[in-house]
Design an enzyme around this catalytic site. Sequence first.
Site, PDB file in Angstrom:
ATOM      1  N   SER A 152       0.836  -1.208   0.000  1.00  0.00           N
ATOM      2  CA  SER A 152       0.000   0.000   0.000  1.00  0.00           C
ATOM      3  C   SER A 152       0.866   1.252   0.000  1.00  0.00           C
ATOM      4  O   SER A 152       1.966   1.268   0.567  1.00  0.00           O
ATOM      5  CB  SER A 152      -0.897   0.008   1.246  1.00  0.00           C
ATOM      6  OG  SER A 152      -1.585   1.238   1.369  1.00  0.00           O
ATOM      7  N   TYR A 166      -2.344  -0.779  10.214  1.00  0.00           N
ATOM      8  CA  TYR A 166      -2.351  -1.044   8.777  1.00  0.00           C
ATOM      9  C   TYR A 166      -1.110  -0.481   8.101  1.00  0.00           C
ATOM     10  O   TYR A 166      -0.395  -1.186   7.373  1.00  0.00           O
ATOM     11  CB  TYR A 166      -3.607  -0.459   8.139  1.00  0.00           C
ATOM     12  CG  TYR A 166      -3.679  -0.662   6.645  1.00  0.00           C
ATOM     13  CD1 TYR A 166      -4.089  -1.883   6.120  1.00  0.00           C
ATOM     14  CD2 TYR A 166      -3.337   0.363   5.757  1.00  0.00           C
ATOM     15  CE1 TYR A 166      -4.148  -2.083   4.749  1.00  0.00           C
ATOM     16  CE2 TYR A 166      -3.406   0.172   4.391  1.00  0.00           C
ATOM     17  CZ  TYR A 166      -3.806  -1.056   3.891  1.00  0.00           C
ATOM     18  OH  TYR A 166      -3.860  -1.254   2.526  1.00  0.00           O
TER      19      TYR A 166
END
Length: 262
Positions: A152, A166
């Site tokens: 990501s 995350y």
Amino acid sequence: MDASNLFDVKGKVVLVTGGAKGVGRMISEGFVTNGAKVYISSRDAKACDQAVRELNALGKGTAVAIPADFYKEADCKRLAEEIARREPALHVLVNNSGSNWGAPYDQYPESAWTRVLTLNLHRVFTITQLLTPLLEAGATAESPSRVINIGSVDGLRVPALETFAYSASKAGLHHLSRVLANHLGRRHITSNVLACGPFESKMMKATLEKYKDEIESGIPLGRIGSPQDVAGACLFLSSRAGAYVNGATIPLDGGTVVASKL
């Protein structure tokens, strides 16, 4: 050296974790429509079965569902054993399954770290380790097997939202992928990361509903990612064209990272 050969994945055996929904579903479709045999695995057995029906209706390649709960080590082992029972070799592993947890800093729970780090980081290692013998069996020096880790942009930049576990897990995944590239490259297996920006997915659904215009305004290309974008990147990395790419972290984000204001 024509494009039809350079980007060919026909006949390759592929596993896409989390391949029934969102970005994983986009990747699975890209492989199936280009003639690969794709195993799809996630906790949601119904979603896996539905994705397989839809993908097999497209023709060219095939899709097979093997549901598994990756939080459970026993399920990871069962998945690896089931693929080994069906296939002599695995050519591509796409580690896509992931989870997120957003909460204000002062309320961010301990359980979020365990849950997110387990799936986004620890299980990538577990599954890759378990499937390494099959990846080795499908590899040669000229045609290595491939591990593609779905990272990501939030592992490259400081995220705007309070998703502490995350972003940390994805930064860890990016480095784990480089470590694996060094180790597995010697076994003729490449390891690379796609650091994805925003795509239409269950994980991004609520964020896009609230902030889509704002998000797109911060992307130099002015749009969120499409299925063709992520599928195309995976096809490149899995084909002859991507055979010499190893240890790379490729931002797949329309320029989000270079436009970020830290």
